[in-house]
Design a protein around this motif. Structure first.
Motif, PDB file in Angstrom:
ATOM      1  N   GLY A  21     -11.987  41.314 -57.444  1.00  0.00           N
ATOM      2  CA  GLY A  21     -12.044  42.032 -58.495  1.00  0.00           C
ATOM      3  C   GLY A  21     -11.978  41.263 -59.834  1.00  0.00           C
ATOM      4  O   GLY A  21     -12.507  39.906 -59.542  1.00  0.00           O
ATOM      5  N   SER A  22     -11.707  41.640 -60.956  1.00  0.00           N
ATOM      6  CA  SER A  22     -11.935  40.906 -62.351  1.00  0.00           C
ATOM      7  C   SER A  22     -10.836  39.621 -62.240  1.00  0.00           C
ATOM      8  O   SER A  22     -11.116  38.750 -62.870  1.00  0.00           O
ATOM      9  N   GLU A  23      -9.640  39.880 -61.490  1.00  0.00           N
ATOM     10  CA  GLU A  23      -8.662  38.901 -61.673  1.00  0.00           C
ATOM     11  C   GLU A  23      -8.435  38.140 -60.434  1.00  0.00           C
ATOM     12  O   GLU A  23      -7.975  36.925 -60.211  1.00  0.00           O
ATOM     13  N   LYS A  24      -8.578  38.718 -59.250  1.00  0.00           N
ATOM     14  CA  LYS A  24      -8.321  38.207 -57.841  1.00  0.00           C
ATOM     15  C   LYS A  24      -9.322  38.225 -56.796  1.00  0.00           C
ATOM     16  O   LYS A  24     -10.123  39.200 -56.837  1.00  0.00           O
TER      17      LYS A  24
ATOM     18  N   PHE B 104     -19.896  38.707 -54.083  1.00  0.00           N
ATOM     19  CA  PHE B 104     -19.780  38.364 -52.746  1.00  0.00           C
ATOM     20  C   PHE B 104     -20.867  39.235 -52.180  1.00  0.00           C
ATOM     21  O   PHE B 104     -21.117  38.667 -50.948  1.00  0.00           O
ATOM     22  N   THR B 105     -21.473  39.994 -52.414  1.00  0.00           N
ATOM     23  CA  THR B 105     -22.542  40.679 -51.957  1.00  0.00           C
ATOM     24  C   THR B 105     -23.788  39.624 -51.754  1.00  0.00           C
ATOM     25  O   THR B 105     -24.842  39.846 -50.961  1.00  0.00           O
ATOM     26  N   ARG B 106     -23.787  38.786 -52.538  1.00  0.00           N
ATOM     27  CA  ARG B 106     -24.896  37.491 -52.603  1.00  0.00           C
ATOM     28  C   ARG B 106     -24.635  36.524 -51.761  1.00  0.00           C
ATOM     29  O   ARG B 106     -25.348  35.496 -51.445  1.00  0.00           O
ATOM     30  N   MET B 107     -23.402  36.445 -51.051  1.00  0.00           N
ATOM     31  CA  MET B 107     -23.006  35.438 -49.827  1.00  0.00           C
ATOM     32  C   MET B 107     -24.076  35.382 -49.022  1.00  0.00           C
ATOM     33  O   MET B 107     -24.181  36.147 -48.342  1.00  0.00           O
ATOM     34  N   PRO B 108     -24.691  34.329 -48.503  1.00  0.00           N
ATOM     35  CA  PRO B 108     -25.274  34.408 -47.372  1.00  0.00           C
ATOM     36  C   PRO B 108     -24.586  34.553 -46.102  1.00  0.00           C
ATOM     37  O   PRO B 108     -23.724  33.828 -45.857  1.00  0.00           O
ATOM     38  N   ILE B 109     -24.787  35.462 -45.209  1.00  0.00           N
ATOM     39  CA  ILE B 109     -24.484  35.766 -44.034  1.00  0.00           C
ATOM     40  C   ILE B 109     -25.155  35.772 -42.554  1.00  0.00           C
ATOM     41  O   ILE B 109     -26.217  36.540 -43.048  1.00  0.00           O
ATOM     42  N   ARG B 110     -24.804  35.139 -41.964  1.00  0.00           N
ATOM     43  CA  ARG B 110     -25.650  35.188 -40.546  1.00  0.00           C
ATOM     44  C   ARG B 110     -24.710  35.741 -39.368  1.00  0.00           C
ATOM     45  O   ARG B 110     -23.749  34.688 -39.141  1.00  0.00           O
TER      46      ARG B 110
ATOM     47  N   PRO C 125     -22.766  44.027 -40.824  1.00  0.00           N
ATOM     48  CA  PRO C 125     -22.115  44.389 -41.997  1.00  0.00           C
ATOM     49  C   PRO C 125     -21.717  45.928 -41.739  1.00  0.00           C
ATOM     50  O   PRO C 125     -22.422  46.558 -41.302  1.00  0.00           O
ATOM     51  N   VAL C 126     -20.478  46.216 -42.021  1.00  0.00           N
ATOM     52  CA  VAL C 126     -19.878  47.471 -42.104  1.00  0.00           C
ATOM     53  C   VAL C 126     -20.280  48.060 -43.561  1.00  0.00           C
ATOM     54  O   VAL C 126     -20.630  49.414 -43.632  1.00  0.00           O
ATOM     55  N   VAL C 127     -19.920  47.306 -44.571  1.00  0.00           N
ATOM     56  CA  VAL C 127     -20.024  47.803 -45.980  1.00  0.00           C
ATOM     57  C   VAL C 127     -20.406  46.539 -46.870  1.00  0.00           C
ATOM     58  O   VAL C 127     -19.526  45.540 -46.698  1.00  0.00           O
ATOM     59  N   LYS C 128     -21.131  46.560 -47.527  1.00  0.00           N
ATOM     60  CA  LYS C 128     -21.275  45.824 -48.822  1.00  0.00           C
ATOM     61  C   LYS C 128     -21.195  46.467 -50.136  1.00  0.00           C
ATOM     62  O   LYS C 128     -21.927  47.173 -50.251  1.00  0.00           O
ATOM     63  N   VAL C 129     -20.158  45.970 -50.945  1.00  0.00           N
ATOM     64  CA  VAL C 129     -20.302  46.846 -52.089  1.00  0.00           C
ATOM     65  C   VAL C 129     -20.214  45.935 -53.475  1.00  0.00           C
ATOM     66  O   VAL C 129     -19.530  45.011 -53.513  1.00  0.00           O
ATOM     67  N   LYS C 130     -20.823  46.374 -54.378  1.00  0.00           N
ATOM     68  CA  LYS C 130     -20.895  45.609 -55.856  1.00  0.00           C
ATOM     69  C   LYS C 130     -20.737  46.902 -56.903  1.00  0.00           C
ATOM     70  O   LYS C 130     -21.613  47.795 -56.818  1.00  0.00           O
ATOM     71  N   LYS C 131     -19.622  46.760 -57.711  1.00  0.00           N
ATOM     72  CA  LYS C 131     -19.413  47.905 -58.653  1.00  0.00           C
ATOM     73  C   LYS C 131     -18.985  47.044 -59.866  1.00  0.00           C
ATOM     74  O   LYS C 131     -17.654  46.783 -59.736  1.00  0.00           O
ATOM     75  N   GLY C 132     -19.626  47.056 -60.843  1.00  0.00           N
ATOM     76  CA  GLY C 132     -18.849  46.426 -62.103  1.00  0.00           C
ATOM     77  C   GLY C 132     -18.643  44.831 -61.695  1.00  0.00           C
ATOM     78  O   GLY C 132     -19.600  44.070 -61.174  1.00  0.00           O
TER      79      GLY C 132
ATOM     80  N   SER D 140     -16.483  44.166 -59.827  1.00  0.00           N
ATOM     81  CA  SER D 140     -15.804  44.087 -58.146  1.00  0.00           C
ATOM     82  C   SER D 140     -17.013  44.001 -57.253  1.00  0.00           C
ATOM     83  O   SER D 140     -18.021  44.806 -57.029  1.00  0.00           O
ATOM     84  N   SER D 141     -16.572  43.429 -56.370  1.00  0.00           N
ATOM     85  CA  SER D 141     -17.541  43.150 -54.944  1.00  0.00           C
ATOM     86  C   SER D 141     -16.823  42.907 -53.969  1.00  0.00           C
ATOM     87  O   SER D 141     -15.621  42.353 -53.730  1.00  0.00           O
ATOM     88  N   GLY D 142     -17.446  43.109 -52.748  1.00  0.00           N
ATOM     89  CA  GLY D 142     -16.664  42.729 -51.442  1.00  0.00           C
ATOM     90  C   GLY D 142     -17.780  43.179 -50.324  1.00  0.00           C
ATOM     91  O   GLY D 142     -18.837  43.963 -50.196  1.00  0.00           O
ATOM     92  N   PHE D 143     -17.253  42.910 -49.155  1.00  0.00           N
ATOM     93  CA  PHE D 143     -17.802  43.129 -47.914  1.00  0.00           C
ATOM     94  C   PHE D 143     -16.759  43.365 -46.755  1.00  0.00           C
ATOM     95  O   PHE D 143     -15.557  42.835 -46.885  1.00  0.00           O
ATOM     96  N   VAL D 144     -17.181  44.097 -45.478  1.00  0.00           N
ATOM     97  CA  VAL D 144     -16.343  44.082 -44.381  1.00  0.00           C
ATOM     98  C   VAL D 144     -17.681  43.786 -43.249  1.00  0.00           C
ATOM     99  O   VAL D 144     -18.557  44.390 -43.325  1.00  0.00           O
TER     100      VAL D 144
END
Length: 183
Positions: A135-138, A93-99, A103-110, A112-116
């Motif tokens: 995550g890997s499942e949800k 999700f850190t690759r999702m185009p956002i305009r 961003p408060v945080v963008k994280v990619k670990k293994g 898992s990915s996400g942002f606030v």
């Protein structure tokens, strides 16, 4: 001349808002499909608008038991999707185009990915907050609108950085319990 400047400023503000990335359960479902090549097989999606939220607040005020913090919250959306089979490696999700969002945080670990992400509210509040954690499942998506405490996006961001997206609800409750000026 001053009237023209005000008009052009207002027009620019409207134009910039129209350029902002739209977030909804449907948008997140589409992003999962775009990145993995497969649509999620099933989902849990819930949207609570202003009228239903007002009713929930009224019921919560009558309850003597503690529950979810609703102060300042006008509406919210929550969705949980299974990651399509074999899609965890491709989903980021850190690759999702956002305009149009801060961003408060963008994280990619293994896997898992996400942002606030936030958009400002009135005074010392956040008006609009989006959190996505995969995550890997949800995949979890949440959007909160209203007059939200500034501590909330920071608490959710810390939770994502720690690699514990399952603890997002706990972060929400802890941030709501802190007084307005407290970090």
């Amino acid at each position: 001349m001053r009237g023209l400047a005000v008009f052009l400023s207002a027009l620019l503000a409207v134009f910039c808002l129209a350029c902002a990335t739209t977030f909804s359960p449907r948008a997140i479902r589409s992003e999962i499909t775009r990145q993995t090549g497969s649509a999620p097989s099933d989902a849990f999606e819930l949207t609570v608008g202003e009228v239903t939220m007002s009713l929930a607040k009224a019921l919560a005020a009558r309850s003597s038991e503690g529950g979810l913090p609703l102060e300042g919250l006008d509406r919210f959306e929550v969705a949980v999707y299974p990651v399509p089979t074999g899609g965890a490696e491709r989903l980021d999700f850190t690759r999702m185009p956002i305009r149009g969002w801060e961003p408060v945080v963008k994280v990619k670990k293994g896997q898992s990915s996400g942002f606030v992400l936030v958009r400002s509210g009135r005074g010392e509040t956040v008006g609009d907050l989006v959190v996505v954690a995969a995550g890997s499942e949800k995949v979890f998506y949440g959007r909160l609108r209203g007059r939200l405490p500034r501590a909330l996006p920071e608490a959710l961001g810390e939770t994502l950085q720690e690699g514990k997206p399952v603890n997002l609800l706990e972060s929400l409750q802890e941030a709501e319990e802190k007084p307005a000026g407290e970090p």
